[in-house]
Scaffold this active site. Structure first.
Site, PDB file in Angstrom:
ATOM      1  N   ILE A  19       0.828  -1.207   0.000  1.00 28.81           N
ATOM      2  CA  ILE A  19       0.000   0.000   0.000  1.00 28.81           C
ATOM      3  C   ILE A  19       0.869   1.266   0.000  1.00 28.81           C
ATOM      4  CG2 ILE A  19      -1.669   1.310   1.385  1.00 28.81           C
ATOM      5  CD1 ILE A  19      -2.826  -1.429   2.327  1.00 28.81           C
ATOM      6  N   ASP A  66      13.639   3.298  10.997  1.00 29.66           N
ATOM      7  CA  ASP A  66      12.644   2.501  11.722  1.00 29.66           C
ATOM      8  C   ASP A  66      11.666   3.458  12.409  1.00 29.66           C
ATOM      9  OD1 ASP A  66      11.255   1.021  13.643  1.00 29.66           O
ATOM     10  OD2 ASP A  66      12.961  -0.280  14.080  1.00 29.66           O
ATOM     11  N   ASN A  93       2.083   5.027   7.165  1.00 27.79           N
ATOM     12  CA  ASN A  93       1.505   3.784   6.633  1.00 27.79           C
ATOM     13  C   ASN A  93       2.138   2.519   7.198  1.00 27.79           C
ATOM     14  OD1 ASN A  93       0.298   2.019   4.303  1.00 27.79           O
ATOM     15  ND2 ASN A  93       2.517   1.769   4.111  1.00 27.79           N
ATOM     16  N   LYS A 128       3.619  13.262  15.284  1.00 29.94           N
ATOM     17  CA  LYS A 128       4.219  14.319  16.126  1.00 29.94           C
ATOM     18  C   LYS A 128       5.249  15.152  15.353  1.00 29.94           C
ATOM     19  CE  LYS A 128       7.425  14.721  19.992  1.00 29.94           C
ATOM     20  NZ  LYS A 128       8.097  14.061  21.122  1.00 29.94           N
ATOM     21  N   TYR A 161      -2.901  -6.561  17.035  1.00 30.34           N
ATOM     22  CA  TYR A 161      -3.087  -5.807  15.782  1.00 30.34           C
ATOM     23  C   TYR A 161      -4.366  -4.960  15.864  1.00 30.34           C
ATOM     24  CZ  TYR A 161      -3.324  -4.899  10.743  1.00 30.34           C
ATOM     25  OH  TYR A 161      -3.385  -4.286   9.514  1.00 30.34           O
ATOM     26  N   LYS A 165      -4.784  -0.841  15.845  1.00 32.49           N
ATOM     27  CA  LYS A 165      -5.531  -0.155  14.776  1.00 32.49           C
ATOM     28  C   LYS A 165      -6.733   0.624  15.321  1.00 32.49           C
ATOM     29  CE  LYS A 165      -2.771  -1.412  11.474  1.00 32.49           C
ATOM     30  NZ  LYS A 165      -1.933  -0.407  10.800  1.00 32.49           N
ATOM     31  N   THR A 196      -1.572  -7.630  -0.746  1.00 36.04           N
ATOM     32  CA  THR A 196      -0.160  -7.289  -0.496  1.00 36.04           C
ATOM     33  C   THR A 196       0.499  -8.495   0.176  1.00 36.04           C
ATOM     34  OG1 THR A 196      -0.493  -6.467   1.748  1.00 36.04           O
ATOM     35  CG2 THR A 196      -0.812  -4.873  -0.034  1.00 36.04           C
TER      36      THR A 196
HETATM   37  P1  NAD Z   1       3.207  -4.766   3.792  1.00 30.81           P
HETATM   38  O1  NAD Z   1       3.651  -5.734   4.816  1.00 30.81           O
HETATM   39  O2  NAD Z   1       3.123  -5.196   2.381  1.00 30.81           O
HETATM   40  O3  NAD Z   1       4.137  -3.443   3.859  1.00 30.81           O
HETATM   41  C1  NAD Z   1       4.428  -2.814   5.072  1.00 30.81           C
HETATM   42  C2  NAD Z   1       5.776  -2.132   4.949  1.00 30.81           C
HETATM   43  O4  NAD Z   1       6.062  -1.503   6.214  1.00 30.81           O
HETATM   44  C3  NAD Z   1       6.918  -3.117   4.671  1.00 30.81           C
HETATM   45  O5  NAD Z   1       7.663  -2.694   3.542  1.00 30.81           O
HETATM   46  C4  NAD Z   1       7.720  -3.090   5.942  1.00 30.81           C
HETATM   47  O6  NAD Z   1       9.121  -3.295   5.747  1.00 30.81           O
HETATM   48  C5  NAD Z   1       7.443  -1.689   6.459  1.00 30.81           C
HETATM   49  N1  NAD Z   1       7.760  -1.588   7.885  1.00 30.81           N
HETATM   50  C6  NAD Z   1       7.519  -2.509   8.871  1.00 30.81           C
HETATM   51  N2  NAD Z   1       8.004  -2.080  10.032  1.00 30.81           N
HETATM   52  C7  NAD Z   1       8.570  -0.869   9.802  1.00 30.81           C
HETATM   53  C8  NAD Z   1       9.252   0.049  10.620  1.00 30.81           C
HETATM   54  N3  NAD Z   1       9.455  -0.189  11.934  1.00 30.81           N
HETATM   55  N4  NAD Z   1       9.709   1.200  10.062  1.00 30.81           N
HETATM   56  C9  NAD Z   1       9.509   1.456   8.740  1.00 30.81           C
HETATM   57  N5  NAD Z   1       8.869   0.600   7.919  1.00 30.81           N
HETATM   58  C10 NAD Z   1       8.414  -0.546   8.434  1.00 30.81           C
HETATM   59  O7  NAD Z   1       1.811  -4.201   4.320  1.00 30.81           O
HETATM   60  P2  NAD Z   1       0.610  -3.484   3.548  1.00 30.81           P
HETATM   61  O8  NAD Z   1      -0.421  -4.488   3.295  1.00 30.81           O
HETATM   62  O9  NAD Z   1       1.126  -2.646   2.431  1.00 30.81           O
HETATM   63  O10 NAD Z   1       0.064  -2.581   4.745  1.00 30.81           O
HETATM   64  C11 NAD Z   1       0.331  -1.188   4.861  1.00 30.81           C
HETATM   65  C12 NAD Z   1      -0.468  -0.641   6.044  1.00 30.81           C
HETATM   66  O11 NAD Z   1      -1.859  -0.877   5.817  1.00 30.81           O
HETATM   67  C13 NAD Z   1      -0.127  -1.335   7.363  1.00 30.81           C
HETATM   68  O12 NAD Z   1      -0.183  -0.390   8.419  1.00 30.81           O
HETATM   69  C14 NAD Z   1      -1.251  -2.347   7.518  1.00 30.81           C
HETATM   70  O13 NAD Z   1      -1.473  -2.693   8.854  1.00 30.81           O
HETATM   71  C15 NAD Z   1      -2.413  -1.598   6.906  1.00 30.81           C
HETATM   72  N6  NAD Z   1      -3.482  -2.482   6.422  1.00 30.81           N
HETATM   73  C16 NAD Z   1      -3.263  -3.394   5.423  1.00 30.81           C
HETATM   74  C17 NAD Z   1      -4.322  -4.201   4.989  1.00 30.81           C
HETATM   75  C18 NAD Z   1      -4.178  -5.223   3.897  1.00 30.81           C
HETATM   76  O14 NAD Z   1      -5.153  -5.936   3.617  1.00 30.81           O
HETATM   77  N7  NAD Z   1      -3.038  -5.359   3.251  1.00 30.81           N
HETATM   78  C19 NAD Z   1      -5.587  -4.087   5.597  1.00 30.81           C
HETATM   79  C20 NAD Z   1      -5.759  -3.151   6.613  1.00 30.81           C
HETATM   80  C21 NAD Z   1      -4.702  -2.335   7.009  1.00 30.81           C
END
Ligand code: NAD
Length: 251
Positions: A19, A66, A93, A128, A161, A165, A196
């Site tokens: 995303i 991070d 994100n 922040k 989780y 959220k 994803t």
């Molecule tokens: P993803 O796992 O494909 O990507 C998440 C990215 O965040 C990864 O590249 C990871 O390396 C990075 N990341 C993790 N920890 C980190 C840190 N400490 N510092 C910096 N980067 C970090 O996930 P996604 O599906 O693209 O999800 C993106 C956001 O959307 C997340 O917050 C997730 O909880 C939320 N979300 C996703 C879905 C879904 O269906 N995919 C649904 C609801 C919410």
């Protein structure tokens, strides 16, 4: 003659894939300068996103770090301001879903802390430091966080989780109330099943009972929602969690 407005600058965390990557590409397409963050271990993927944006004539920068570490977030914002000239949009994100998923009674405090530190403390730090810079600049801004369908309805085997959220929504309400006087809006997107790496995990698919019938969408759907929230015309939308889940749950 009208003076050309300088480009607005966006930071997107967790933008090496999924995303976040899609949001970065979309905001660049919309004409924003874009800084992409992810863990240092994902520098190759970040560089690829930067190259893709630059190849299309956009301005982009990789800012690895991070988000759960205050020093990293502070340095990230400082680097963006120094290299791109300011900060107008923060998309917090980055998030994790610790697998294997477990019921509450088997959840370790380590896995709880890991989830909360990235999903909640990471979002708080991004909100922040972005807000501090936006207030200083005095030209408003947009702060956007990542909630989830699990942030509206708790689900089995997802206690940490879901809690993280839900909490992002509380953070967003407070920040929106505080920052309105600075013309900064604060909202979250709340996706259902997006295709994803996070959802392509067999453990997640099994535990959440994701089947062929589960409504699902590509990350570009969330990128499009963020693209709207970032537009000047979205100034009246703040403190909201906007669901995009194909009708899996309804508000
Ligand atoms: P993803 O796992 O494909 O990507 C998440 C990215 O965040 C990864 O590249 C990871 O390396 C990075 N990341 C993790 N920890 C980190 C840190 N400490 N510092 C910096 N980067 C970090 O996930 P996604 O599906 O693209 O999800 C993106 C956001 O959307 C997340 O917050 C997730 O909880 C939320 N979300 C996703 C879905 C879904 O269906 N995919 C649904 C609801 C919410």
């Amino acid at each position: 003659m009208e003076q050309a407005q300088p480009s607005r600058v966006a930071v997107i965390t967790g933008a090496a894939q999924g995303i976040g990557r899609s949001i970065a590409l979309r905001l660049a397409e919309d004409g924003l300068d874009v800084a992409v963050n992810d863990l240092a271990s994902k520098i190759n993927e970040l560089t690829e996103v930067v190259s893709q944006i630059q190849a299309r004539g956009g301005r982009a920068l990789a800012v690895p770090g991070d988000v759960s570490l205050e020093g990293d977030v502070e340095a990230m914002v400082a680097t963006v301001v120094q290299c791109l000239g300011g900060l107008d949009v923060m998309v917090a994100n980055a998030g994790i879903l610790v697998s294997p998923l477990k019921p509450l009674v088997e959840t370790s405090s380590e896995s709880w802390d890991a989830t909360i530190s990235v999903n909640l403390r990471g979002a708080m730090l991004c909100y922040k430091y972005a807000a501090m810079e936006m207030i200083k600049q005095g030209r408003g801004g947009r702060i956007i966080g990542a909630s989830s369908i699990c942030g509206k309805q708790g689900m089995s085997w997802l206690s940490a989780y879901s809690a993280s959220k839900f909490a992002i929504r509380g953070l967003t309400h407070s920040a929106a109330a505080e920052l309105a006087q600075h013309n900064i809006t604060v909202n979250t997107y709340s996706p259902g099943c997006i295709e994803t790496t996070m959802t392509a995990n067999p453990d997640v698919e099994k535990t959440l009972n994701l089947t062929a019938d589960t409504p699902r969408a590509k990350p570009e759907v969330i990128a499009s929602l963020v693209s709207y929230l970032v537009k000047p015309e979205a100034y009246f939308i703040t403190g909201q969690t906007i669901m995009a889940n194909g009708g899996s749950t309804m508000d």
